[in-house]
Design a protein around this motif. Structure first.
Motif, PDB file in Angstrom:
ATOM      1  N   ILE A 152       0.859  -1.184   0.000  1.00 16.48           N
ATOM      2  CA  ILE A 152       0.000   0.000   0.000  1.00 16.48           C
ATOM      3  C   ILE A 152       0.894   1.231   0.000  1.00 16.48           C
ATOM      4  O   ILE A 152       1.692   1.433   0.912  1.00 16.48           O
ATOM      5  CB  ILE A 152      -0.955   0.014   1.216  1.00 16.48           C
ATOM      6  CG1 ILE A 152      -1.939  -1.162   1.118  1.00 16.48           C
ATOM      7  CG2 ILE A 152      -1.725   1.329   1.288  1.00 16.48           C
ATOM      8  CD1 ILE A 152      -2.906  -1.272   2.280  1.00 16.48           C
ATOM      9  N   ASN A 179       1.616  -4.623   3.364  1.00 18.40           N
ATOM     10  CA  ASN A 179       2.858  -3.877   3.604  1.00 18.40           C
ATOM     11  C   ASN A 179       2.621  -2.399   3.335  1.00 18.40           C
ATOM     12  O   ASN A 179       2.148  -2.036   2.261  1.00 18.40           O
ATOM     13  CB  ASN A 179       3.964  -4.369   2.661  1.00 18.40           C
ATOM     14  CG  ASN A 179       4.240  -5.843   2.818  1.00 18.40           C
ATOM     15  OD1 ASN A 179       4.421  -6.323   3.931  1.00 18.40           O
ATOM     16  ND2 ASN A 179       4.243  -6.570   1.718  1.00 18.40           N
ATOM     17  N   PHE A 180       2.954  -1.574   4.317  1.00 17.46           N
ATOM     18  CA  PHE A 180       2.893  -0.132   4.116  1.00 17.46           C
ATOM     19  C   PHE A 180       4.230   0.299   3.519  1.00 17.46           C
ATOM     20  O   PHE A 180       5.276   0.104   4.139  1.00 17.46           O
ATOM     21  CB  PHE A 180       2.682   0.602   5.446  1.00 17.46           C
ATOM     22  CG  PHE A 180       1.339   0.378   6.090  1.00 17.46           C
ATOM     23  CD1 PHE A 180       0.195   0.209   5.318  1.00 17.46           C
ATOM     24  CD2 PHE A 180       1.205   0.371   7.465  1.00 17.46           C
ATOM     25  CE1 PHE A 180      -1.045   0.019   5.910  1.00 17.46           C
ATOM     26  CE2 PHE A 180      -0.032   0.178   8.066  1.00 17.46           C
ATOM     27  CZ  PHE A 180      -1.163  -0.007   7.287  1.00 17.46           C
ATOM     28  N   ALA A 181       4.182   0.894   2.337  1.00 19.30           N
ATOM     29  CA  ALA A 181       5.422   1.387   1.726  1.00 19.30           C
ATOM     30  C   ALA A 181       5.811   2.699   2.404  1.00 19.30           C
ATOM     31  O   ALA A 181       4.967   3.582   2.576  1.00 19.30           O
ATOM     32  CB  ALA A 181       5.223   1.603   0.243  1.00 19.30           C
ATOM     33  N   VAL A 182       7.057   2.789   2.811  1.00 27.52           N
ATOM     34  CA  VAL A 182       7.538   3.992   3.507  1.00 27.52           C
ATOM     35  C   VAL A 182       8.879   4.429   2.928  1.00 27.52           C
ATOM     36  O   VAL A 182       9.586   3.640   2.293  1.00 27.52           O
ATOM     37  CB  VAL A 182       7.717   3.743   5.030  1.00 27.52           C
ATOM     38  CG1 VAL A 182       6.392   3.531   5.707  1.00 27.52           C
ATOM     39  CG2 VAL A 182       8.649   2.561   5.291  1.00 27.52           C
TER      40      VAL A 182
ATOM     41  N   GLY B  47      11.131   1.320   1.811  1.00 24.45           N
ATOM     42  CA  GLY B  47      11.018   0.090   2.591  1.00 24.45           C
ATOM     43  C   GLY B  47       9.563  -0.244   2.848  1.00 24.45           C
ATOM     44  O   GLY B  47       8.665   0.390   2.293  1.00 24.45           O
ATOM     45  N   LYS B  48       9.352  -1.244   3.687  1.00 26.57           N
ATOM     46  CA  LYS B  48       7.971  -1.620   4.001  1.00 26.57           C
ATOM     47  C   LYS B  48       7.832  -1.900   5.495  1.00 26.57           C
ATOM     48  O   LYS B  48       8.793  -2.300   6.162  1.00 26.57           O
ATOM     49  CB  LYS B  48       7.565  -2.867   3.200  1.00 26.57           C
ATOM     50  CG  LYS B  48       8.301  -4.125   3.622  1.00 26.57           C
ATOM     51  CD  LYS B  48       7.730  -5.376   3.001  1.00 26.57           C
ATOM     52  CE  LYS B  48       8.479  -6.605   3.502  1.00 26.57           C
ATOM     53  NZ  LYS B  48       8.032  -7.855   2.947  1.00 26.57           N
ATOM     54  N   LEU B  49       6.632  -1.676   5.992  1.00 25.72           N
ATOM     55  CA  LEU B  49       6.278  -2.062   7.356  1.00 25.72           C
ATOM     56  C   LEU B  49       5.187  -3.112   7.207  1.00 25.72           C
ATOM     57  O   LEU B  49       4.115  -2.813   6.690  1.00 25.72           O
ATOM     58  CB  LEU B  49       5.747  -0.873   8.147  1.00 25.72           C
ATOM     59  CG  LEU B  49       6.676   0.331   8.349  1.00 25.72           C
ATOM     60  CD1 LEU B  49       5.961   1.408   9.145  1.00 25.72           C
ATOM     61  CD2 LEU B  49       7.955  -0.067   9.061  1.00 25.72           C
ATOM     62  N   GLN B  50       5.489  -4.328   7.611  1.00 24.77           N
ATOM     63  CA  GLN B  50       4.512  -5.402   7.430  1.00 24.77           C
ATOM     64  C   GLN B  50       3.530  -5.417   8.602  1.00 24.77           C
ATOM     65  O   GLN B  50       3.931  -5.416   9.761  1.00 24.77           O
ATOM     66  CB  GLN B  50       5.219  -6.749   7.309  1.00 24.77           C
ATOM     67  CG  GLN B  50       4.254  -7.825   6.849  1.00 24.77           C
ATOM     68  CD  GLN B  50       4.959  -9.104   6.458  1.00 24.77           C
ATOM     69  OE1 GLN B  50       6.177  -9.205   6.520  1.00 24.77           O
ATOM     70  NE2 GLN B  50       4.183 -10.091   6.046  1.00 24.77           N
ATOM     71  N   TYR B 131      -2.709   8.890   8.045  1.00 21.23           N
ATOM     72  CA  TYR B 131      -1.922   7.695   7.744  1.00 21.23           C
ATOM     73  C   TYR B 131      -0.494   7.799   8.291  1.00 21.23           C
ATOM     74  O   TYR B 131       0.066   6.826   8.784  1.00 21.23           O
ATOM     75  CB  TYR B 131      -1.906   7.503   6.228  1.00 21.23           C
ATOM     76  CG  TYR B 131      -1.055   6.373   5.708  1.00 21.23           C
ATOM     77  CD1 TYR B 131      -1.330   5.054   6.033  1.00 21.23           C
ATOM     78  CD2 TYR B 131       0.024   6.628   4.864  1.00 21.23           C
ATOM     79  CE1 TYR B 131      -0.546   4.025   5.540  1.00 21.23           C
ATOM     80  CE2 TYR B 131       0.801   5.604   4.365  1.00 21.23           C
ATOM     81  CZ  TYR B 131       0.514   4.304   4.701  1.00 21.23           C
ATOM     82  OH  TYR B 131       1.282   3.292   4.219  1.00 21.23           O
TER      83      TYR B 131
END
Lengths: 197, 155
Positions: A152, A179-182, B47-50, B131
């Motif tokens: 996302i 997965n939040f893309a950051v 990157g990603k936060l799962q 968000y």
């Protein structure tokens, strides 16, 4: 005759800049008009140039990533920052901006239209995700290797009201690993497997 | 130009012992590498936060979770509300309106210290929460080694 020759030498001179007699004898400025004393060939100092090149190559190799662009960055989506991230992997991408919701670049819903709806899922998004899952299973075989990953990529100002509906739609379509893309940043330490890409 | 002179070698030798390293192809190669790497460079690190969503199936490959403390973090307009078992802590927003993330990490680390096996936490947010604040909360949970983050809507 000899006297006449010397006289002619003083009269006929080569064209160009000439110093006055006093200036020509000056220690400071006299050498400026000396002819043929200095070579005009200049050698480039290559060593320092190669040093700069090598440093540039090392720096750029450190920045190099073989993963390619997994996300399409747009002006409309300013991603939030996080420090404890993991490396992003290839998965379908849902883009959520303040105006619309897209999947893999194609718009599926307008935020203003769905904002006041009562139910939780976004039907168009769910349908697209189901299609993607079907296509994946047709190519790879049913259920084999399907991990249900979804990325996302949302704008940081989007309210949770929209995010929860996107997450719920993904969940309903069978994508459970969200997965939040950051963007890498903030304070803290990167999680294991992060900060590599 | 760069060159290597090998001293000695006898006086009777006829061959030239000075060796010039050809720098031009080397510079060409470096210039080509710089051009290629500049074109393919990734300037923004992503990157990603799962997270998982409440109600989703658990991963079959991971071992079944042992009964641990129920930790809930609620994000509201007032600030964080952290519930660990029967304990409940309110962490109000800072005077400038930002969430007090430093205090949250401190509390989460204290919970982790008391319960080293604790890995799960449920993050709940109100509809109006931005968000970026949700991501910040998830990030802080991961910083405190609470890795199984579940996101849910606040009731």
């Amino acid at each position: 005759m000899a006297q006449h020759g010397r006289h002619m030498e003083n009269i006929i001179v080569k064209p160009g800049k000439r110093p006055g007699k006093r200036l020509a004898k000056s220690r400071v400025f006299g050498h400026k008009f000396a002819k043929g004393g200095k070579s005009t060939n200049i050698e480039l100092n290559l060593t320092s140039m190669i040093n700069v090149f090598v440093l540039l190559v090392i720096f750029l190799i450190q920045q190099f990533s073989a993963d390619g662009d997994l996300l399409f960055m747009t002006e409309k989506i300013k991603m939030p920052e996080a420090a404890n991230y993991e490396q992003l992997e290839r998965a379908p991408v849902i883009q959520v901006s303040a105006d619309d919701i897209s999947i893999e670049g194609s718009r599926v819903a307008v935020v203003a239209d769905i904002e006041n709806e009562e139910y939780w899922n976004i039907p168009a998004l769910e349908e697209q995700l189901r299609d993607q899952k079907k296509a994946y299973e047709m190519v790879r075989g049913s259920g084999e290797g399907f991990k249900g990953d979804i990325n996302i990529q949302a704008d940081k100002a989007v309210p949770f009201k929209i995010i929860k509906r996107v997450m719920y739609s993904a969940n309903q379509a069978g994508y459970f690993n969200i997965n939040f893309a950051v963007l890498a940043g903030g304070e803290g330490r990167p999680a294991e497997g992060g900060a590599e890409g | 130009m760069a060159g290597v002179s090998i001293p000695g070698g006898g006086g009777g030798g006829k061959k030239e012992v000075d060796l010039a390293i050809p720098l031009v192809p080397f510079i060409d190669m470096l210039a080509m590498m710089i051009t290629f790497l500049m074109m393919t460079a990734v300037w923004t690190q992503i990157g990603k936060l799962q997270v998982s969503q409440s109600g989703g199936p658990s991963d079959s490959s991971s071992p079944p979770p042992e009964p641990t403390l129920q930790v809930n973090l609620t994000l509201s307009e007032q600030g964080y509300k952290l519930a660990a078992g029967a304990d409940m802590i309110d962490i109000p927003r800072n005077p400038d309106g930002t969430f007090d993330a430093a205090k949250l990490v401190e509390r989460l680390k204290a919970i982790k210290k008391d319960h080293p096996d604790q890995r799960a936490i449920t993050v709940m947010a109100e509809d109006s929460i931005r968000y970026e604040h949700l991501v910040q909360a998830v990030d802080k949970c991961l910083e405190a080694d609470l890795e199984d983050v579940t996101v849910s809507a606040a009731m």
